[in-house]
Design an enzyme around this catalytic site. Sequence first.
Site, PDB file in Angstrom:
ATOM      1  N   LYS A  71      31.237   8.740  86.634  1.00 61.05           N
ATOM      2  CA  LYS A  71      32.134   9.256  87.675  1.00 61.05           C
ATOM      3  C   LYS A  71      32.828   8.166  88.503  1.00 61.05           C
ATOM      4  O   LYS A  71      33.931   8.383  88.998  1.00 61.05           O
ATOM      5  CB  LYS A  71      31.366  10.188  88.626  1.00 61.05           C
ATOM      6  CG  LYS A  71      31.061  11.552  88.025  1.00 61.05           C
ATOM      7  CD  LYS A  71      30.444  12.471  89.066  1.00 61.05           C
ATOM      8  CE  LYS A  71      30.122  13.814  88.468  1.00 61.05           C
ATOM      9  NZ  LYS A  71      29.627  14.770  89.459  1.00 61.05           N
ATOM     10  N   ASP A 107      34.183  18.717  92.801  1.00 60.87           N
ATOM     11  CA  ASP A 107      32.832  19.132  93.219  1.00 60.87           C
ATOM     12  C   ASP A 107      32.834  19.695  94.650  1.00 60.87           C
ATOM     13  O   ASP A 107      32.326  20.785  94.904  1.00 60.87           O
ATOM     14  CB  ASP A 107      31.856  17.950  93.161  1.00 60.87           C
ATOM     15  CG  ASP A 107      31.356  17.684  91.748  1.00 60.87           C
ATOM     16  OD1 ASP A 107      31.439  18.598  90.904  1.00 60.87           O
ATOM     17  OD2 ASP A 107      30.884  16.561  91.488  1.00 60.87           O
TER      18      ASP A 107
END
Length: 285
Positions: A71, A107
Amino acid sequence: MSKNYRSELVGVFGCPVDENPTGVMEEAAFEKMGLNYRYLTIKVEKEDLGAAMNAVRAFGMKGINLTIPHKVKVLSYLDELSEAAEIIGAVNTVVNREGKLFGENTDGKGFLTALKKEGIEVRDKKIVILGAGGAARAIGVECALAGALEITVVNRNEDRGMELAALIETKTEAAGKFVKWEGSYQVPEDTDILINATCVGLYPNVSDKPEINYDTIMSRMAVSDVVFNDPNTLFLQEAAIRGAKTVNGLGMLAQQGALNFTLWTGADAPVGVMEDTLKREFGLK
Ligand code: NDP
């Protein structure tokens, strides 16, 4: 009549990735919407990320999700970043816009949408986040950008916790505070929203719960957990016993998946289908 035998490709790069359930949810959504898309769950080792991102371009993939351990590292392979992804410093979704790779972090946005669906707004609220890892960073920054008044980061590791609190304090309008997590944490009485953004309670350790004084949870508080496997965590059970409104991690997972679906296809996502698919995967339906 000419036929198109070629599918549009999206997917996820991660390692480990075998147990990531996102593909089932996205494929169910593509089928529901009659879209000829395939979601590929691909194991990519840490050192192979550069080659894998070149493959996104070479295969003309519409986009890709990133999970552990990619990420942060993926940022160096992207052409553009969203405001939130830039502040968070991590990307979970890449969109291929005609060869230009755009990085987004859905997210925290998925988390906010899941709260909103339960009638919980973060504007002007005092929020306590347990944890300061990837999920906590995404949630903290998005809550701050959405107008939260104050965000308190509670974490064992001082450096990580202080960094997130400072990020919120300096890069957003919200106040960012840090409390070192030692022993049983007492939730301040004026807290509006309490969030577990640690991995405590994650399968197979389902009998674990974050070390807090559960009697300091008030019925007027909203309490949320990022852990989605199993979604009915002990943390949320303890909060529900005290009358708090609870939101589990499946909502966040489905909502971030829905945002990714729309970024890739341009179509509205069938969120209900995605939620139901996840529930079935976790044996809840
Ligand atoms: P990270 O490894 O980046 O961060 C883990 C955090 O948990 C750290 O702050 C760590 O504290 C803390 N922690 C771990 N064990 C304990 C403990 N025993 N007591 C107190 N704190 C602890 O993980 P992520 O942020 O990526 O993931 C966290 C959780 O979020 C996972 O369960 C993941 O599945 C979930 N998640 C859910 C999503 C959803 O859509 N529902 C999306 C993304 C993640 P320290 O810094 O002190 O080590």
